[in-house]
Write a protein that holds these residues in place. Structure first.
Motif, mmCIF file in Angstrom:
data_model
loop_
_atom_site.group_PDB
_atom_site.id
_atom_site.type_symbol
_atom_site.label_atom_id
_atom_site.label_comp_id
_atom_site.label_asym_id
_atom_site.label_seq_id
_atom_site.Cartn_x
_atom_site.Cartn_y
_atom_site.Cartn_z
ATOM 1 N N THR A 140 0.831 -1.200 0.000
ATOM 2 C CA THR A 140 0.000 0.000 0.000
ATOM 3 C C THR A 140 0.869 1.255 0.000
ATOM 4 O O THR A 140 2.003 1.248 0.515
ATOM 5 C CB THR A 140 -0.915 0.032 1.225
ATOM 6 N N LEU A 141 0.335 2.323 -0.526
ATOM 7 C CA LEU A 141 1.071 3.581 -0.523
ATOM 8 C C LEU A 141 1.242 4.110 0.898
ATOM 9 O O LEU A 141 2.257 4.715 1.227
ATOM 10 C CB LEU A 141 0.352 4.610 -1.394
ATOM 11 N N ALA A 142 0.246 3.875 1.746
ATOM 12 C CA ALA A 142 0.323 4.363 3.123
ATOM 13 C C ALA A 142 1.478 3.751 3.895
ATOM 14 O O ALA A 142 1.980 4.343 4.855
ATOM 15 C CB ALA A 142 -0.999 4.088 3.847
ATOM 16 N N SER A 143 1.901 2.567 3.486
ATOM 17 C CA SER A 143 3.001 1.880 4.178
ATOM 18 C C SER A 143 4.373 2.368 3.719
ATOM 19 O O SER A 143 5.395 1.926 4.237
ATOM 20 C CB SER A 143 2.904 0.367 3.956
ATOM 21 N N LYS A 144 4.402 3.272 2.750
ATOM 22 C CA LYS A 144 5.654 3.734 2.160
ATOM 23 C C LYS A 144 5.956 5.171 2.581
ATOM 24 O O LYS A 144 5.054 5.931 2.940
ATOM 25 C CB LYS A 144 5.582 3.659 0.631
ATOM 26 N N GLU A 176 7.269 9.069 1.720
ATOM 27 C CA GLU A 176 6.833 9.966 0.653
ATOM 28 C C GLU A 176 7.623 9.722 -0.626
ATOM 29 O O GLU A 176 7.060 9.680 -1.720
ATOM 30 C CB GLU A 176 6.985 11.419 1.109
ATOM 31 N N ALA A 177 8.930 9.552 -0.492
ATOM 32 C CA ALA A 177 9.765 9.297 -1.668
ATOM 33 C C ALA A 177 9.420 7.953 -2.307
ATOM 34 O O ALA A 177 9.399 7.816 -3.532
ATOM 35 C CB ALA A 177 11.242 9.338 -1.288
ATOM 36 N N GLN A 178 9.133 6.948 -1.483
ATOM 37 C CA GLN A 178 8.766 5.628 -1.999
ATOM 38 C C GLN A 178 7.416 5.675 -2.722
ATOM 39 O O GLN A 178 7.230 4.981 -3.727
ATOM 40 C CB GLN A 178 8.723 4.612 -0.855
ATOM 41 N N GLN A 179 6.486 6.468 -2.219
ATOM 42 C CA GLN A 179 5.207 6.632 -2.909
ATOM 43 C C GLN A 179 5.408 7.238 -4.290
ATOM 44 O O GLN A 179 4.824 6.782 -5.274
ATOM 45 C CB GLN A 179 4.278 7.522 -2.083
ATOM 46 N N MET A 180 6.225 8.270 -4.363
ATOM 47 C CA MET A 180 6.525 8.888 -5.646
ATOM 48 C C MET A 180 7.181 7.887 -6.590
ATOM 49 O O MET A 180 6.809 7.778 -7.761
ATOM 50 C CB MET A 180 7.435 10.108 -5.442
ATOM 51 N N ALA A 181 8.162 7.148 -6.068
ATOM 52 C CA ALA A 181 8.879 6.171 -6.889
ATOM 53 C C ALA A 181 7.939 5.089 -7.406
ATOM 54 O O ALA A 181 8.048 4.647 -8.551
ATOM 55 C CB ALA A 181 10.021 5.547 -6.092
ATOM 56 N N ARG A 182 6.996 4.668 -6.558
ATOM 57 C CA ARG A 182 6.071 3.611 -6.971
ATOM 58 C C ARG A 182 5.144 4.090 -8.082
ATOM 59 O O ARG A 182 4.904 3.366 -9.057
ATOM 60 C CB ARG A 182 5.242 3.130 -5.776
ATOM 61 N N ASP A 200 -2.339 -3.306 -7.637
ATOM 62 C CA ASP A 200 -1.386 -2.326 -7.135
ATOM 63 C C ASP A 200 -2.096 -0.996 -6.945
ATOM 64 O O ASP A 200 -2.799 -0.517 -7.845
ATOM 65 C CB ASP A 200 -0.230 -2.161 -8.125
ATOM 66 N N GLU A 201 -1.920 -0.354 -5.784
ATOM 67 C CA GLU A 201 -2.661 0.868 -5.490
ATOM 68 C C GLU A 201 -2.298 2.000 -6.450
ATOM 69 O O GLU A 201 -3.178 2.713 -6.950
ATOM 70 C CB GLU A 201 -2.390 1.306 -4.054
ATOM 71 N N ALA A 202 -1.019 2.152 -6.733
ATOM 72 C CA ALA A 202 -0.606 3.208 -7.665
ATOM 73 C C ALA A 202 -1.080 2.893 -9.077
ATOM 74 O O ALA A 202 -1.536 3.776 -9.813
ATOM 75 C CB ALA A 202 0.912 3.384 -7.631
#
Length: 403
Positions: A263-267, A269-275, A314-316
């Motif tokens: 999930t994006l919430a588990s990442k 901020e940089a990891q969310q962007m990367a995903r 995948d959420e993203a």
């Protein structure tokens, strides 16, 4: 409507407002041209609306100034807390080096400029920041003001391009990320711009190699494989040498090929962007042709980003499909009527976009493009059609006129 908080200290008193003032929920508090005579009247508006905002679609030059300020902060060593708290100013002065929104005829120019910049980012002493921000600013304005036309243009160009593959691909990924981040993930404006910067620059250490591989028939050499595998770290080092100091931007570039489902919430901020970049990267790469292969159907490209490495949603990737639709602008489709057309604009649902018919039910060119609403049963989409089946060349500016 896309609302941004307005810095009240910059609202001109005793002068006509350059745009409408709105409350946090979008309600109109003061129309464009309204004169706020003194601070006391401004306090009355604050009491009514709690927070003063502007709709970026109404704000003209002030929003372009705001975007330019944010972009330059991202290239500086400005603390992240200052960027996060930045508010839009009402000054209606055009930003330095901030070009007007790109029109239909400028897409080939943007493509050429992006290729030149990303192939040779070190050319021109100290010029990278200005050239990059000008290019990124034009793309960001297009994504904000005309997202459907932007997606249509870049998906069509990407489906035909091999010689300027890398820059075209990065432009598409950047715009997909910005549109998705704003419309579905509801990220703040500085995060939207930041992921646009990261995606546009993610491959600048191997732009020339990517262009070469797009037209290369032979398998990759050991040296080419190594260059592809370590390009993220090399790109970060290159960006740092060119003056980029924003850690989230750099970390997102460094991690944009990491395989990290969840999930994006588990990442972070940089990891969310990367995903999000990784999922958009996969989608865009499947659409592009190579000398050794034809483009993948858009539905297959969507499916490839929708499911993660564990074959789970995948959420993203799901956010990309929700935002762009199952049939995004630039997709050739067949209708229940047996007509064939091109998706020009997203619809009310992911499967009901607006279509411009190019071929009639007998498979003959219609001459003039005919608009169809695929939410109507008579024009429901039954499947996708490949470019080679259409065999009709329509200038991009004519397609964009149908959006």
């Amino acid at each position: 409507m896309n609302l941004l908080t307005l810095n009240i200290d910059t609202i001109p008193l005793g002068q006509p407002l350059p745009f409408a003032l709105r409350g946090a929920a979008g309600g109109l508090l003061a129309h464009k041209g309204f004169v706020i005579r003194n601070r006391e009247e401004l306090e009355v508006l604050l009491a009514r609306g709690v927070q003063l905002c502007v709709d970026t679609e109404e704000s003209g030059d002030s929003h372009r100034t705001y975007l330019s300020q944010l972009q330059r902060m991202l290239l500086s060593e400005k603390p992240l807390k200052d960027i996060a708290s930045m508010q839009m100013e009402a000054a209606a002065q055009p930003a330095r080096n901030q070009a007007a929104p790109a029109g239909p005829s400028s897409w080939p120019d943007l493509q050429q400029r992006a290729t030149q910049l990303l192939r040779s980012p070190q050319v021109g002493e100290g010029q990278f920041a200005d050239r990059f921000l000008e290019l990124h600013g034009e793309l960001a304005q297009q994504c904000l003001q005309t997202p459907d036309a932007t997606l249509l243009a870049l998906i069509r160009i990407s489906g035909q391009e091999t010689h300027m593959y890398s820059a075209t691909h990065s432009m598409l990924v950047a715009c997909v990320c910005m549109v998705v981040a704003r419309a579905t993930l509801r990220w703040t404006e500085d995060r939207v711009l930041r992921i646009g910067c990261a995606a546009l620059s993610m491959n600048c250490a191997m732009t020339e190699l990517q262009d070469q591989l797009a037209v290369q028939k032979d398998p990759l050499s050991p040296g080419q494989i190594a260059a592809v595998e370590n390009h993220a770290d090399r790109t970060v080092a290159l960006l740092q040498s060119l003056g980029v100091r924003d850690t989230l931007w750099l970390d997102a570039v460094r991690m944009h090929h990491h395989r990290a489902p969840g999930t994006l919430a588990s990442k972070s901020e940089a990891q969310q962007m990367a995903r999000l970049m990784q999922r958009a990267d996969i989608f865009a790469a499947r659409l592009a042709p190579r000398v050794s292969r034809t483009p993948m159907p858009v539905t297959a490209a969507m499916q490839s980003c929708y499911y993660d490495e564990a074959h789970q949603v995948d959420e993203a990737g799901a956010a990309i499909v929700k935002t762009l639709g199952v049939y995004p602008p630039g997709t050739f489709v067949r209708l229940t009527s047996q007509e064939v057309g091109l998706v020009v604009r997203r619809g009310a649902t992911a499967t009901t976009p607006k279509v411009a018919v190019l071929l009639n039910r007998e498979g003959m060119p219609t001459g003039e493009m005919i608009p169809r609403d695929s939410s109507q049963p008579a024009w429901k989409i039954t499947g996708v059609v490949s470019q080679r089946e259409v065999r009709v060349q329509i200038p991009l500016e004519r397609l964009l006129a149908m959006v």
